[in-house]
Design a protein around this motif. Structure first.
Motif, mmCIF file in Angstrom:
data_model
loop_
_atom_site.group_PDB
_atom_site.id
_atom_site.type_symbol
_atom_site.label_atom_id
_atom_site.label_comp_id
_atom_site.label_asym_id
_atom_site.label_seq_id
_atom_site.Cartn_x
_atom_site.Cartn_y
_atom_site.Cartn_z
ATOM 1 N N ALA A 14 0.813 -1.212 0.000
ATOM 2 C CA ALA A 14 0.000 0.000 0.000
ATOM 3 C C ALA A 14 0.847 1.262 0.000
ATOM 4 O O ALA A 14 0.476 2.261 -0.620
ATOM 5 N N ALA A 15 1.972 1.251 0.684
ATOM 6 C CA ALA A 15 2.842 2.429 0.715
ATOM 7 C C ALA A 15 3.328 2.782 -0.687
ATOM 8 O O ALA A 15 3.418 3.959 -1.050
ATOM 9 N N ALA A 16 3.648 1.775 -1.487
ATOM 10 C CA ALA A 16 4.091 2.023 -2.857
ATOM 11 C C ALA A 16 2.949 2.577 -3.702
ATOM 12 O O ALA A 16 3.145 3.480 -4.519
ATOM 13 N N VAL A 17 1.747 2.038 -3.508
ATOM 14 C CA VAL A 17 0.590 2.541 -4.249
ATOM 15 C C VAL A 17 0.368 4.017 -3.947
ATOM 16 O O VAL A 17 0.199 4.844 -4.846
ATOM 17 N N VAL A 32 -7.548 3.375 -4.139
ATOM 18 C CA VAL A 32 -8.170 2.472 -3.167
ATOM 19 C C VAL A 32 -8.291 1.064 -3.738
ATOM 20 O O VAL A 32 -8.045 0.068 -3.046
ATOM 21 N N LEU A 33 -8.670 0.970 -5.019
ATOM 22 C CA LEU A 33 -8.789 -0.340 -5.648
ATOM 23 C C LEU A 33 -7.437 -1.042 -5.706
ATOM 24 O O LEU A 33 -7.338 -2.241 -5.408
ATOM 25 N N ALA A 34 -6.389 -0.313 -6.060
ATOM 26 C CA ALA A 34 -5.055 -0.901 -6.112
ATOM 27 C C ALA A 34 -4.603 -1.369 -4.733
ATOM 28 O O ALA A 34 -4.025 -2.457 -4.588
ATOM 29 N N VAL A 35 -4.856 -0.567 -3.696
ATOM 30 C CA VAL A 35 -4.497 -0.962 -2.332
ATOM 31 C C VAL A 35 -5.245 -2.226 -1.920
ATOM 32 O O VAL A 35 -4.671 -3.144 -1.327
#
Length: 210
Positions: A14-17, A32-35
């Motif tokens: 999530a940090a990278a996203v 949000v979807l990517a996380v």
């Protein structure tokens, strides 16, 4: 969207996203979807690796290297590596943090790539700087070289976990399930394939090079 999920799966979850999102000017729903995809798949592969551990034929260090090289979040690497003992956990952390270091240069390169058209239109080139990563590096240097007491460091780490939990809870409250349902299929499929490939390469690398 592909850049977000690829960054999350390939670097540090999530940090990278969230680090790459402003560089590609992603909207909130995409972030949000990517996380969600990264966190769910990271959890699934954590359970898979722990379950397969008795049949993989890896030493504790090899198992930890595989965990750190293949799992998405630091928490996933800690959970899987911890199941193999202290040596496995140490190897998982070192390997995972080696991937985390890539976040800053990757975010800068992606930001420069996406900013080319804007820079040409405005007649100038602006270097995208992920400032929170600069703070991370400064904190790492201070924690390494300043004579801080162990009690203070432990307190700061505990506070960091609390703030991280608050941030993730706030992010979760903003999840739009309609977006996940309508757009998440292809993203989940692509991320699942890449996660499986990453797991396979990590297993082979840890098996034959460590």
């Amino acid at each position: 969207m592909l850049f977000l999920t690829a960054s999350g799966c390939g670097i540090c979850g999530a940090a990278a996203v969230m680090g790459v999102s402003p560089e590609v000017k992603a909207n909130k729903d995409d972030s949000v979807l990517a996380v969600a995809v990264v966190c769910i798949l990271g959890t699934v592969f954590t359970l898979i690796e722990i379950g397969l551990k008795p049949w993989l034929g890896l030493s504790p260090v090899q198992f930890g290297v595989m965990n750190g090289a293949s799992l998405h979040e630091i928490a996933h690497a800690v959970a899987a590596g911890g199941s193999g003992g202290t040596a496995s956990l140490d190897a998982a952390l070192i390997t995972k943090l080696s991937r985390v270091i890539l976040l800053a240069p990757v975010a800068i390169v992606i930001g420069m790539w996406f900013g080319r058209k804007e820079s040409r239109a405005e007649g100038k080139r602006k270097l995208p700087i992920p400032w929170f990563m600069v703070g991370f590096l400064i904190a790492s240097v201070l924690g390494t070289y300043l004579p801080l007491s162990e009690a203070l460091l432990n307190g700061l780490v505990s506070a960091a976990y609390i703030f991280l939990g608050m941030a993730m809870a706030a992010l979760g409250m903003s999840v739009n399930f309609k977006v996940i349902r309508t757009r998440g299929g292809n993203v989940f499929l692509a991320a699942s394939i890449s996660s499986a490939v990453l797991f396979g390469f990590s297993f082979l690398a840890s098996k034959f090079f460590f």
